[in-house]
Design a protein around this motif. Structure first.
Motif, PDB file in Angstrom:
ATOM      1  N   ILE A  70       0.833  -1.203   0.000  1.00 59.83           N
ATOM      2  CA  ILE A  70       0.000   0.000   0.000  1.00 59.83           C
ATOM      3  C   ILE A  70       0.868   1.253   0.000  1.00 59.83           C
ATOM      4  CG2 ILE A  70      -1.631   1.326   1.408  1.00 59.83           C
ATOM      5  CD1 ILE A  70      -2.930  -1.316   2.192  1.00 59.83           C
ATOM      6  N   GLU A  71       2.002   1.200   0.679  1.00 60.63           N
ATOM      7  CA  GLU A  71       2.925   2.333   0.645  1.00 60.63           C
ATOM      8  C   GLU A  71       3.399   2.614  -0.779  1.00 60.63           C
ATOM      9  OE1 GLU A  71       6.164   1.658   3.256  1.00 60.63           O
ATOM     10  OE2 GLU A  71       4.940   1.571   5.088  1.00 60.63           O
ATOM     11  N   LEU A  72       3.557   1.563  -1.581  1.00 67.32           N
ATOM     12  CA  LEU A  72       4.026   1.734  -2.952  1.00 67.32           C
ATOM     13  C   LEU A  72       2.982   2.401  -3.843  1.00 67.32           C
ATOM     14  CD1 LEU A  72       5.927  -1.611  -3.634  1.00 67.32           C
ATOM     15  CD2 LEU A  72       6.904   0.659  -3.250  1.00 67.32           C
ATOM     16  N   PHE A  73       1.726   2.493  -3.387  1.00 63.18           N
ATOM     17  CA  PHE A  73       0.691   3.193  -4.159  1.00 63.18           C
ATOM     18  C   PHE A  73       1.069   4.657  -4.384  1.00 63.18           C
ATOM     19  CE2 PHE A  73      -3.153   0.357  -2.856  1.00 63.18           C
ATOM     20  CZ  PHE A  73      -2.543  -0.715  -3.466  1.00 63.18           C
ATOM     21  N   ALA A  74       1.946   5.190  -3.549  1.00 63.20           N
ATOM     22  CA  ALA A  74       2.365   6.584  -3.678  1.00 63.20           C
ATOM     23  C   ALA A  74       3.715   6.726  -4.363  1.00 63.20           C
ATOM     24  CB  ALA A  74       2.423   7.234  -2.290  1.00 63.20           C
ATOM     25  N   HIS A  75       4.244   5.653  -4.921  1.00 67.60           N
ATOM     26  CA  HIS A  75       5.552   5.696  -5.571  1.00 67.60           C
ATOM     27  C   HIS A  75       5.492   6.603  -6.796  1.00 67.60           C
ATOM     28  CE1 HIS A  75       9.301   4.342  -7.433  1.00 67.60           C
ATOM     29  NE2 HIS A  75       9.603   3.744  -6.282  1.00 67.60           N
ATOM     30  N   PRO A  76       6.537   7.390  -7.067  1.00 68.37           N
ATOM     31  CA  PRO A  76       6.513   8.287  -8.232  1.00 68.37           C
ATOM     32  C   PRO A  76       6.526   7.559  -9.573  1.00 68.37           C
ATOM     33  CG  PRO A  76       8.660   8.348  -7.152  1.00 68.37           C
ATOM     34  CD  PRO A  76       7.754   7.600  -6.242  1.00 68.37           C
ATOM     35  N   ASN A  77       6.974   6.301  -9.579  1.00 70.29           N
ATOM     36  CA  ASN A  77       7.014   5.525 -10.814  1.00 70.29           C
ATOM     37  C   ASN A  77       5.724   4.719 -10.921  1.00 70.29           C
ATOM     38  OD1 ASN A  77       7.466   3.341 -12.697  1.00 70.29           O
ATOM     39  ND2 ASN A  77       9.651   3.822 -12.583  1.00 70.29           N
ATOM     40  N   LYS A  78       4.978   4.887 -12.030  1.00 71.93           N
ATOM     41  CA  LYS A  78       3.663   4.238 -12.138  1.00 71.93           C
ATOM     42  C   LYS A  78       3.778   2.713 -12.208  1.00 71.93           C
ATOM     43  CE  LYS A  78       2.923   4.302 -17.170  1.00 71.93           C
ATOM     44  NZ  LYS A  78       2.008   4.774 -18.237  1.00 71.93           N
ATOM     45  N   TRP A  80       5.603   0.809 -10.355  1.00 65.62           N
ATOM     46  CA  TRP A  80       5.528   0.339  -8.967  1.00 65.62           C
ATOM     47  C   TRP A  80       4.104   0.456  -8.434  1.00 65.62           C
ATOM     48  CZ3 TRP A  80       9.368  -2.234  -6.608  1.00 65.62           C
ATOM     49  CH2 TRP A  80      10.655  -2.133  -7.138  1.00 65.62           C
ATOM     50  N   ARG A  81       3.437   1.557  -8.731  1.00 60.82           N
ATOM     51  CA  ARG A  81       2.070   1.741  -8.239  1.00 60.82           C
ATOM     52  C   ARG A  81       1.138   0.668  -8.803  1.00 60.82           C
ATOM     53  NH1 ARG A  81       3.136   7.061  -9.996  1.00 60.82           N
ATOM     54  NH2 ARG A  81       1.512   6.899 -11.607  1.00 60.82           N
ATOM     55  N   GLN A  82       1.201   0.497 -10.112  1.00 60.75           N
ATOM     56  CA  GLN A  82       0.273  -0.427 -10.753  1.00 60.75           C
ATOM     57  C   GLN A  82       0.588  -1.882 -10.401  1.00 60.75           C
ATOM     58  OE1 GLN A  82       0.541   0.610 -14.906  1.00 60.75           O
ATOM     59  NE2 GLN A  82      -0.562   2.547 -14.631  1.00 60.75           N
ATOM     60  N   THR A  83       1.883  -2.210 -10.334  1.00 65.68           N
ATOM     61  CA  THR A  83       2.244  -3.584  -9.987  1.00 65.68           C
ATOM     62  C   THR A  83       1.885  -3.898  -8.545  1.00 65.68           C
ATOM     63  OG1 THR A  83       4.081  -3.458 -11.566  1.00 65.68           O
ATOM     64  CG2 THR A  83       4.104  -5.278  -9.986  1.00 65.68           C
ATOM     65  N   ALA A  84       2.092  -2.956  -7.649  1.00 66.81           N
ATOM     66  CA  ALA A  84       1.717  -3.169  -6.248  1.00 66.81           C
ATOM     67  C   ALA A  84       0.212  -3.387  -6.116  1.00 66.81           C
ATOM     68  CB  ALA A  84       2.160  -1.976  -5.400  1.00 66.81           C
ATOM     69  N   ALA A  85      -0.588  -2.616  -6.856  1.00 71.81           N
ATOM     70  CA  ALA A  85      -2.042  -2.791  -6.811  1.00 71.81           C
ATOM     71  C   ALA A  85      -2.449  -4.158  -7.354  1.00 71.81           C
ATOM     72  CB  ALA A  85      -2.727  -1.675  -7.604  1.00 71.81           C
ATOM     73  N   ARG A  86      -1.791  -4.588  -8.422  1.00 72.70           N
ATOM     74  CA  ARG A  86      -2.131  -5.896  -8.993  1.00 72.70           C
ATOM     75  C   ARG A  86      -1.742  -7.033  -8.051  1.00 72.70           C
ATOM     76  NH1 ARG A  86       0.984  -9.375 -11.412  1.00 72.70           N
ATOM     77  NH2 ARG A  86       2.654  -7.864 -11.809  1.00 72.70           N
ATOM     78  N   VAL A  87      -0.545  -6.955  -7.494  1.00 74.36           N
ATOM     79  CA  VAL A  87      -0.083  -8.015  -6.595  1.00 74.36           C
ATOM     80  C   VAL A  87      -0.976  -8.091  -5.363  1.00 74.36           C
ATOM     81  CG1 VAL A  87       1.801  -8.721  -5.074  1.00 74.36           C
ATOM     82  CG2 VAL A  87       2.294  -7.962  -7.405  1.00 74.36           C
ATOM     83  N   LEU A  88      -1.319  -6.941  -4.803  1.00 71.38           N
ATOM     84  CA  LEU A  88      -2.154  -6.947  -3.605  1.00 71.38           C
ATOM     85  C   LEU A  88      -3.559  -7.454  -3.928  1.00 71.38           C
ATOM     86  CD1 LEU A  88      -2.470  -6.304  -0.635  1.00 71.38           C
ATOM     87  CD2 LEU A  88      -2.994  -3.936  -1.233  1.00 71.38           C
ATOM     88  N   GLY A  89      -4.103  -7.041  -5.062  1.00 72.26           N
ATOM     89  CA  GLY A  89      -5.429  -7.527  -5.439  1.00 72.26           C
ATOM     90  C   GLY A  89      -5.448  -9.029  -5.626  1.00 72.26           C
ATOM     91  N   ASP A  90      -4.433  -9.582  -6.296  1.00 70.96           N
ATOM     92  CA  ASP A  90      -4.364 -11.035  -6.484  1.00 70.96           C
ATOM     93  C   ASP A  90      -4.242 -11.755  -5.141  1.00 70.96           C
ATOM     94  OD1 ASP A  90      -4.498 -10.593  -9.182  1.00 70.96           O
ATOM     95  OD2 ASP A  90      -2.352 -10.905  -9.564  1.00 70.96           O
ATOM     96  N   ARG A  91      -3.433 -11.210  -4.261  1.00 69.35           N
ATOM     97  CA  ARG A  91      -3.245 -11.853  -2.954  1.00 69.35           C
ATOM     98  C   ARG A  91      -4.543 -11.878  -2.166  1.00 69.35           C
ATOM     99  NH1 ARG A  91       1.120  -9.122   0.821  1.00 69.35           N
ATOM    100  NH2 ARG A  91       2.472  -9.947  -0.824  1.00 69.35           N
ATOM    101  N   LEU A  92      -5.224 -10.754  -2.151  1.00 68.67           N
ATOM    102  CA  LEU A  92      -6.475 -10.685  -1.385  1.00 68.67           C
ATOM    103  C   LEU A  92      -7.536 -11.602  -1.989  1.00 68.67           C
ATOM    104  CD1 LEU A  92      -6.611  -6.821  -0.808  1.00 68.67           C
ATOM    105  CD2 LEU A  92      -6.052  -8.588   0.881  1.00 68.67           C
ATOM    106  N   ALA A  93      -7.578 -11.683  -3.306  1.00 67.76           N
ATOM    107  CA  ALA A  93      -8.560 -12.560  -3.941  1.00 67.76           C
ATOM    108  C   ALA A  93      -8.343 -14.000  -3.532  1.00 67.76           C
ATOM    109  CB  ALA A  93      -8.477 -12.414  -5.457  1.00 67.76           C
ATOM    110  N   LEU A  94      -7.079 -14.427  -3.491  1.00 70.00           N
ATOM    111  CA  LEU A  94      -6.784 -15.796  -3.083  1.00 70.00           C
ATOM    112  C   LEU A  94      -7.128 -16.028  -1.612  1.00 70.00           C
ATOM    113  CD1 LEU A  94      -3.372 -16.394  -4.885  1.00 70.00           C
ATOM    114  CD2 LEU A  94      -5.549 -17.499  -5.397  1.00 70.00           C
ATOM    115  N   ALA A  95      -6.821 -15.050  -0.788  1.00 72.96           N
ATOM    116  CA  ALA A  95      -7.068 -15.207   0.644  1.00 72.96           C
ATOM    117  C   ALA A  95      -8.551 -15.254   0.967  1.00 72.96           C
ATOM    118  CB  ALA A  95      -6.404 -14.067   1.409  1.00 72.96           C
ATOM    119  N   LEU A  96      -9.377 -14.647   0.131  1.00 72.89           N
ATOM    120  CA  LEU A  96     -10.810 -14.574   0.407  1.00 72.89           C
ATOM    121  C   LEU A  96     -11.611 -15.699  -0.228  1.00 72.89           C
ATOM    122  CD1 LEU A  96     -11.227 -10.724  -0.103  1.00 72.89           C
ATOM    123  CD2 LEU A  96     -11.313 -11.955   2.068  1.00 72.89           C
TER     124      LEU A  96
END
Length: 461
Positions: A70-78, A80-96
């Motif tokens: 979530i901290e990477l959501f504020a990274h100046p390089n997009k 990092w932002r987009q990959t962090a969002a994708r990785v976190l979304g995939d992780r949460l989907a599996l966990a749920l």
């Protein structure tokens, strides 16, 4: 960051000449290194490594905690932002996922619940806590990470009607745009969201959001889509936009008959029949005020008429209901100017062919249209195959003082209709006309006729 590029020049085409004769000494290779990358070697005897370089360390985002991603959501390089969002979304989907409480361990072969590790037991509650945090972040207009939070929630499968309804009023235009985009991807709305999108189409100040509304309206069910399209068509400021006029046409065209755009993996709502969709479009154009809107007058009317005139029907042998719609559109037309725009599209549909087998309703509508013009639409009469129109057109094309563009247009149509009596007059043009363009048009028109005298006449010196 490091990449290499090369410039290379060769005078011959690749793989044409098998001989080894290409340039081997004129190419150059460039090695480009960013200030933050580790660079080795020397240039002119000096080290090529930047004095203030920061070594890049390979990073595994999959191993990061939710908080770190979530901290990477504020990274100046997009990236990092987009990959962090994708990785976190995939992780949460599996966990749920029900029956799989861990994003990192395959538990599909476990039979004893006591075998679950403490980490696995905590995975789902932790995922719910992260979901709650992401939801608050997405809804917070002052948080610059709202868009990334929305992407992560969508990846986790937690983008629903309630969240979408709340995000449509977000202050960030990109959050509103992506909310509309994701609703279109899911292809489903409820009545409350449908009304919200109509209101958004009416009041949205940013054209990027309006273009997304037009794009998504193509995917929504017809009763929800047409009111959105109707409001977007009233936005006169979009008439000069390079994209919106055609986006609106494509959105409307998608609801003019049977739908042809199923999406794999997305459940479809109960489909409306083609007849119901056509009726809904006609009901929309029953509003007289719609016809004078610039987007409708200039971009929609000709295309709408052309589309229905070219409609071959829903199945072979069931007729052409689109032609009945053409008749109804002409009946709805509030003025001769609007009818002329409709007829422009109608004639475009029959470009290169004669107009035949029209239903009685459309024949009557075309007769009424011609009478309103005092029988002045000779091009339409030609397409309809009327013999008196052929005679009138031949008089024009023989007249050397007539407008050349008009003569050429009539010659083209005469070559496209099945009227053998035009062959001799067209052959006469080739020998007598002073205009090279008229002669050329006559030759092209005669190509459509199978008459031996054409070759015999042209072959004569």
């Amino acid at each position: 960051m490091l990449f290499r590029s090369a410039d290379w020049y060769d005078t011959r085409l690749t793989h044409v000449d098998p001989r080894d004769n290409w340039h081997k000494t004129s190419g150059r290779i460039y090695r480009v290194v960013s200030n933050g990358a580790v660079s080795g070697g020397t240039v002119n005897g000096a080290s090529s490594k930047p004095t203030d370089h920061i070594p890049w360390v390979p990073t595994d985002l999959m191993a990061m905690t939710d908080d770190r991603l979530i901290e990477l959501f504020a990274h100046p390089n997009k990236w990092w932002r987009q990959t962090a969002a994708r990785v976190l979304g995939d992780r949460l989907a599996l966990a749920l996922i029900e029956g799989d409480s861990s994003a990192h361990t395959d538990s599909s072969f476990r039979t004893d619940p006591s075998d679950e590790s403490p980490d696995e037991e905590r995975a789902k509650p932790q995922a719910e806590a992260t979901i709650s945090r992401l939801t608050d972040m997405a809804l917070d207009a002052k948080d610059g990470r709202s868009l990334e939070a929305l992407w992560a929630l969508h990846g986790a499968g937690r983008f629903d009607f309630d969240l979408a309804s709340r995000l449509l009023g977000h202050e960030d235009k990109h959050v509103r745009r992506w909310t509309v985009r994701l609703l279109g991807d899911h292809r489903r709305l409820n009545d409350h969201l449908g009304r919200q999108l109509v209101e958004l189409a009416t009041s949205e100040p940013y054209v990027q959001v309006r273009t997304q509304l037009a794009s998504s309206a193509k995917r929504f069910d017809t009763p929800y889509a047409l009111p959105i399209i109707r409001e977007l068509l009233s936005r006169d400021e979009d008439a000069s936009d390079p994209h919106q006029p055609l986006l609106l046409w494509w959105a409307l065209e998608a609801h003019c008959g049977r739908r042809h755009d199923p999406q794999v993996g997305v459940a479809q709502p109960a489909p409306h029949t083609a007849d119901e969709s056509r009726a809904a479009v006609l009901a929309t154009f029953a509003d007289v005020s719609l016809w004078d809107l610039p987007l409708v007058r200039d971009d929609i009317l000709p295309r709408l008429m052309q589309r229905f005139a070219m409609d071959d029907g829903d199945a072979p042998g069931l007729g052409r209901p689109g032609l009945e719609v053409c008749a109804k559109l002409l009946a709805l037309s509030p003025s001769s100017e609007h009818s002329q725009r409709l007829m422009t599209g109608f004639l475009e549909a029959y470009q290169g062919r004669e107009i035949t087998d029209l239903p009685a309703s459309l024949t009557a509508a075309l007769e009424a249209y011609q009478q309103s013009l005092g029988q002045s639409d000779l091009a339409l009469a030609l397409r309809l195959g009327k013999d008196d129109a052929v005679d009138d057109a031949l008089k024009v094309v023989r007249d050397e003082s007539a407008d050349t563009a008009q003569r050429l247009a009539y010659i083209e149509i005469l070559g496209q209709i099945d009227k053998p009596q035009v062959v001799s007059p067209l052959l006469g043009l080739i020998g007598s006309s002073k205009s090279a363009a008229v002669k050329r048009a006559g030759m092209q028109a005669l190509m459509n006729f199978d008459d031996p005298k054409i070759g015999q006449t042209i072959r004569q010196p």
